[in-house]
Write a protein that holds these residues in place. Structure first.
Motif, PDB file in Angstrom:
ATOM      1  N   GLY A 128       0.815  -1.212   0.000  1.00  0.00           N
ATOM      2  CA  GLY A 128       0.000   0.000   0.000  1.00  0.00           C
ATOM      3  C   GLY A 128       0.848   1.262   0.000  1.00  0.00           C
ATOM      4  N   LEU A 129       0.216   2.365  -0.401  1.00  0.00           N
ATOM      5  CA  LEU A 129       0.924   3.652  -0.437  1.00  0.00           C
ATOM      6  C   LEU A 129       1.415   4.007   0.965  1.00  0.00           C
ATOM      7  N   HIS A 130       2.666   4.378   1.042  1.00  0.00           N
ATOM      8  CA  HIS A 130       3.267   4.726   2.334  1.00  0.00           C
ATOM      9  C   HIS A 130       4.438   5.669   2.088  1.00  0.00           C
ATOM     10  N   ARG A 154       3.474   2.892  -7.888  1.00  0.00           N
ATOM     11  CA  ARG A 154       2.706   4.139  -7.844  1.00  0.00           C
ATOM     12  C   ARG A 154       3.421   5.137  -6.945  1.00  0.00           C
ATOM     13  N   ILE A 155       3.482   6.374  -7.391  1.00  0.00           N
ATOM     14  CA  ILE A 155       4.144   7.408  -6.591  1.00  0.00           C
ATOM     15  C   ILE A 155       3.313   8.683  -6.615  1.00  0.00           C
ATOM     16  N   GLY A 156       3.202   9.308  -5.439  1.00  0.00           N
ATOM     17  CA  GLY A 156       2.468  10.562  -5.306  1.00  0.00           C
ATOM     18  C   GLY A 156       3.365  11.611  -4.679  1.00  0.00           C
ATOM     19  N   GLY A 157       2.762  12.445  -3.868  1.00  0.00           N
ATOM     20  CA  GLY A 157       3.527  13.519  -3.235  1.00  0.00           C
ATOM     21  C   GLY A 157       3.723  13.256  -1.758  1.00  0.00           C
ATOM     22  N   VAL A 158       4.193  14.296  -1.093  1.00  0.00           N
ATOM     23  CA  VAL A 158       4.443  14.177   0.339  1.00  0.00           C
ATOM     24  C   VAL A 158       3.119  14.095   1.101  1.00  0.00           C
ATOM     25  N   ARG A 160      -0.597  12.950   1.854  1.00  0.00           N
ATOM     26  CA  ARG A 160      -1.418  11.778   1.596  1.00  0.00           C
ATOM     27  C   ARG A 160      -2.665  12.198   0.816  1.00  0.00           C
ATOM     28  N   GLY A 161      -3.089  11.369  -0.131  1.00  0.00           N
ATOM     29  CA  GLY A 161      -4.343  11.629  -0.833  1.00  0.00           C
ATOM     30  C   GLY A 161      -4.218  12.538  -2.043  1.00  0.00           C
ATOM     31  N   GLY A 162      -3.036  12.991  -2.367  1.00  0.00           N
ATOM     32  CA  GLY A 162      -2.844  13.824  -3.549  1.00  0.00           C
ATOM     33  C   GLY A 162      -2.795  12.989  -4.816  1.00  0.00           C
ATOM     34  N   LEU A 183      10.260  11.870   0.587  1.00  0.00           N
ATOM     35  CA  LEU A 183       9.114  11.543   1.444  1.00  0.00           C
ATOM     36  C   LEU A 183       7.828  11.357   0.633  1.00  0.00           C
ATOM     37  N   ALA A 184       7.983  11.109  -0.659  1.00  0.00           N
ATOM     38  CA  ALA A 184       6.801  10.871  -1.501  1.00  0.00           C
ATOM     39  C   ALA A 184       6.110   9.574  -1.083  1.00  0.00           C
TER      40      ALA A 184
END
Ligand code: SIN
Ligand code: FE2
Length: 213
Positions: A128-130, A154-158, A160-162, A183-184
């Motif tokens: 899961g995303l962490h 999968r990669i997002g931003g610093v 959560r939920g972005g 810290l992504a």
């Protein structure tokens, strides 16, 4: 961080942006991948894979072991770095020399990582995303090496939920999460079980290298 300086053979190493991270597709050729699998066999013989549970007692789908001064462990008591294998009580085996060389190649750092976490994804395993945030100094990057079956990363931003973006990571790919991407949020949606023949039993191995202290 020095990037794109070429490998030992002087070949220019292609790199692409993935979120704020830097991906080196196919940095390890098939021979280097096979050699690394042999190194990891020795690591797993000294420090067997375990299936950790989350602090809430949920078994993770990924199996884990580690090499280096510290290993990352998870159990009912929480997430932490520990100097010994939770099952055997022995210190973790050393990080294979080829892995340290790769760390130096993509980070340009003389400081060695304290931890080489080894994750094994069998059929259906995911993560899961962490954020990786159990380390003391986020100025050091995290380096991730993929071996075996391909996986949707999968990669997002610093925050959560972005918004997130995703890409397939293939055997031999190396990803560097540093700077703003250190810290992504990131995770593995799924693996394409059986897409690679590198591991005889199938599945995927991911190594993550981190400076902890
Ligand atoms: C992790 O974030 O610990 C693993 C990422 C991956 O398997 O590529
Ligand atoms: Fe992670």
């Amino acid at each position: 961080m020095s990037e794109g300086n070429g490998n030992a053979a002087g070949r220019a190493v292609p790199r692409v942006a993935l979120g704020g991270a830097v991906l080196y597709p196919g940095l390890l050729d098939p021979a280097a991948q096979a050699a690394l699998v042999e190194d990891l066999r020795a690591v797993a013989a000294a420090a067997p894979f375990v299936r950790p549970v989350t602090p809430r007692g949920q078994p993770m789908s990924v199996r884990m072991t580690a090499a280096g001064r510290l290993g990352w462990v998870s159990d009912r008591k929480g997430y932490r770095y520990a100097p010994r294998h939770p099952g055997t009580g022995a210190p973790w085996p050393p990080i294979p020399a080829a892995v340290l060389a790769l760390w130096r190649q993509v980070t340009g750092l003389r400081r060695e990582p304290d931890c080489c976490l080894v994750n094994y994804y069998g059929e259906g395993a995911r993560m899961g995303l962490h954020q990786d945030r159990d380390e003391a100094d986020f100025s050091f990057p995290v380096v991730s090496i993929s071996l075996g079956d391909s996986a949707r990363f999968r990669i997002g931003g610093v925050e959560r939920g972005g918004p997130t973006e995703s890409a397939m990571l293939h055997s031999g790919d190396v990803l560097v999460m540093g700077g703003a991407a250190r810290l992504a949020h990131h995770g593995i949606d799924r693996i394409a079980f059986g897409s690679s023949t590198l591991l005889p039993q199938g599945g995927r191995i991911n190594l993550t290298l981190r400076v902890v202290a």
